[in-house]
Design a protein around this motif. Structure first.
Motif, mmCIF file in Angstrom:
data_model
loop_
_atom_site.group_PDB
_atom_site.id
_atom_site.type_symbol
_atom_site.label_atom_id
_atom_site.label_comp_id
_atom_site.label_asym_id
_atom_site.label_seq_id
_atom_site.Cartn_x
_atom_site.Cartn_y
_atom_site.Cartn_z
ATOM 1 N N GLU A 4 -124.813 -19.618 63.282
ATOM 2 C CA GLU A 4 -124.586 -20.205 62.159
ATOM 3 C C GLU A 4 -123.545 -20.118 62.176
ATOM 4 N N MET A 5 -122.533 -19.368 62.076
ATOM 5 C CA MET A 5 -121.311 -18.864 61.303
ATOM 6 C C MET A 5 -120.599 -18.500 62.644
ATOM 7 N N LYS A 6 -120.566 -17.835 63.794
ATOM 8 C CA LYS A 6 -119.805 -18.710 64.983
ATOM 9 C C LYS A 6 -119.208 -20.625 65.132
ATOM 10 N N PHE A 7 -121.259 -20.745 65.207
ATOM 11 C CA PHE A 7 -120.659 -22.882 64.544
ATOM 12 C C PHE A 7 -119.725 -22.615 63.749
ATOM 13 N N GLY A 8 -119.887 -21.987 62.796
ATOM 14 C CA GLY A 8 -119.130 -22.781 61.396
ATOM 15 C C GLY A 8 -120.178 -23.707 60.437
ATOM 16 N N ARG A 9 -121.374 -23.893 60.560
ATOM 17 C CA ARG A 9 -122.811 -24.411 60.201
ATOM 18 C C ARG A 9 -123.614 -24.356 60.087
ATOM 19 N N GLY A 10 -124.817 -24.876 60.232
ATOM 20 C CA GLY A 10 -126.065 -24.825 60.447
ATOM 21 C C GLY A 10 -126.727 -24.862 61.635
ATOM 22 N N LEU A 11 -127.592 -24.701 61.753
ATOM 23 C CA LEU A 11 -127.656 -25.020 64.148
ATOM 24 C C LEU A 11 -129.130 -26.103 63.833
ATOM 25 N N ARG A 12 -128.823 -27.189 64.551
ATOM 26 C CA ARG A 12 -129.846 -28.075 64.721
ATOM 27 C C ARG A 12 -131.048 -27.534 65.317
ATOM 28 N N ASP A 13 -132.014 -27.848 65.091
ATOM 29 C CA ASP A 13 -133.837 -27.804 65.528
ATOM 30 C C ASP A 13 -133.196 -27.199 66.986
ATOM 31 N N SER A 14 -132.510 -28.463 67.694
ATOM 32 C CA SER A 14 -132.170 -28.943 69.296
ATOM 33 C C SER A 14 -131.329 -26.971 69.186
ATOM 34 N N GLU A 15 -130.228 -26.916 68.886
ATOM 35 C CA GLU A 15 -129.717 -25.572 69.438
ATOM 36 C C GLU A 15 -131.190 -23.687 69.074
ATOM 37 N N ILE A 16 -131.221 -23.968 67.580
ATOM 38 C CA ILE A 16 -131.916 -23.022 67.503
ATOM 39 C C ILE A 16 -133.616 -23.098 68.649
ATOM 40 N N ARG A 17 -133.960 -23.576 69.159
ATOM 41 C CA ARG A 17 -135.029 -23.845 70.068
ATOM 42 C C ARG A 17 -134.190 -23.516 70.909
ATOM 43 N N SER A 18 -133.099 -23.646 71.985
ATOM 44 C CA SER A 18 -132.266 -23.119 72.843
ATOM 45 C C SER A 18 -131.990 -21.748 72.823
ATOM 46 N N LEU A 19 -131.454 -21.129 71.658
ATOM 47 C CA LEU A 19 -131.370 -19.648 71.948
ATOM 48 C C LEU A 19 -132.896 -18.854 71.544
ATOM 49 N N CYS A 20 -133.819 -19.805 71.230
ATOM 50 C CA CYS A 20 -134.974 -18.828 70.942
ATOM 51 C C CYS A 20 -135.384 -18.877 72.603
ATOM 52 N N TRP A 21 -135.246 -20.061 73.228
ATOM 53 C CA TRP A 21 -135.593 -19.768 74.596
ATOM 54 C C TRP A 21 -135.218 -19.329 75.574
ATOM 55 N N LEU A 22 -133.363 -18.686 75.091
ATOM 56 C CA LEU A 22 -132.874 -17.797 76.117
ATOM 57 C C LEU A 22 -132.777 -16.338 75.451
ATOM 58 N N TYR A 23 -133.501 -16.291 74.500
ATOM 59 C CA TYR A 23 -133.839 -14.657 73.613
ATOM 60 C C TYR A 23 -135.839 -14.386 74.482
ATOM 61 N N LEU A 24 -136.728 -15.550 74.294
ATOM 62 C CA LEU A 24 -137.587 -15.579 74.121
ATOM 63 C C LEU A 24 -138.679 -15.333 75.442
ATOM 64 N N ASP A 25 -138.112 -16.301 76.250
ATOM 65 C CA ASP A 25 -138.818 -16.815 77.737
ATOM 66 C C ASP A 25 -137.925 -15.982 78.385
ATOM 67 N N HIS A 26 -136.248 -15.641 78.508
ATOM 68 C CA HIS A 26 -135.841 -15.125 79.214
ATOM 69 C C HIS A 26 -134.488 -13.697 79.187
ATOM 70 N N GLY A 27 -135.013 -13.250 77.794
ATOM 71 C CA GLY A 27 -134.690 -11.810 77.620
ATOM 72 C C GLY A 27 -133.265 -11.580 77.657
ATOM 73 N N MET A 28 -133.278 -13.034 77.350
ATOM 74 C CA MET A 28 -131.165 -12.859 76.926
ATOM 75 C C MET A 28 -130.939 -11.722 75.246
ATOM 76 N N GLU A 29 -130.693 -10.512 75.722
ATOM 77 C CA GLU A 29 -130.062 -9.404 74.861
ATOM 78 C C GLU A 29 -129.185 -10.836 73.703
ATOM 79 N N ILE A 30 -129.469 -10.600 72.265
ATOM 80 C CA ILE A 30 -129.291 -11.670 70.981
ATOM 81 C C ILE A 30 -127.647 -11.482 71.508
ATOM 82 N N SER A 31 -126.970 -10.014 71.746
ATOM 83 C CA SER A 31 -125.206 -9.686 71.129
ATOM 84 C C SER A 31 -124.632 -10.799 72.738
ATOM 85 N N LEU A 32 -126.072 -10.751 73.748
ATOM 86 C CA LEU A 32 -125.132 -11.458 74.652
ATOM 87 C C LEU A 32 -125.155 -13.124 74.312
#
Length: 185
Positions: A4-32
């Motif tokens: 949210e700090m990087k975006f400079g605003r609150g995240l939309r639901d679709s953005e939250i789902r997307s970032l969670c999908w990358l982390y949970l389903d694809h095992g992408m590191e949070i730093s990446l």
């Protein structure tokens, strides 16, 4: 929070789902993921589709670390610079390239080392023959020249000149371009 700090605003639901999908389903590191978000913002493409497509491209290329991601970004930037060389050679004003155009320009300029005069010559042949621009057609021309070892327009023109036969009469070979355009790959 950090995204949210990087975006400079609150995240939309679709953005939250997307970032969670990358982390949970694809095992992408949070730093990446955070680096990817930062990259998307720097490219003025902070959209779910750009982030997901870039993430999948990185994952497909085996990118799992920040340094590997930096290499991917550096390669893309090199191809974007090559795209600028291609546009200048073609006399076209800047526009965003497609992924295929980025790939072509990277191959032509970085990998094969073609300079503006050769790019311009291939462009002219394409437009004279087809009355329109075709990157795939230009790629076939440049690929043929690359395989033939041509690095200058003069070499291309010399290859198209009629050959002197042993009986003193000129024999006309089909031009290199004619061969290129009429062959079946």
């Amino acid at each position: 929070g950090e995204a949210e700090m990087k975006f400079g605003r609150g995240l939309r639901d679709s953005e939250i789902r997307s970032l969670c999908w990358l982390y949970l389903d694809h095992g992408m590191e949070i730093s990446l993921i955070l680096m990817l978000v930062e990259y998307a913002i720097s490219e003025n493409k902070a959209t779910v589709s750009f982030i997901e497509n870039t993430a999948l491209a990185w994952l497909g290329a085996g990118v799992t670390t920040i340094s590997e991601a930096e290499k991917q970004i550096e390669e893309r930037n090199k191809r974007k610079t090559a795209w600028g060389v291609v546009l200048a050679a073609f006399g076209m004003s800047y526009r965003m390239p497609s992924d295929k155009e980025l790939e072509y320009s990277g191959t032509w300029v970085i990998q094969w080392g073609f300079k503006s005069e050769m790019l311009r010559e291939a462009y002219n042949i394409c437009v004279d023959k087809n009355a329109k621009i075709s990157m795939a057609y230009i790629n076939k021309i440049l690929e043929k020249w690359h395989k033939s070892g041509f690095t200058t327009v003069q070499q291309v023109k010399d290859a198209e000149k009629p050959k002197e036969s042993s009986n003193g009469f000129a024999t006309y070979d089909k031009s290199l371009v004619e061969q290129l355009l009429n062959q079946d790959d």
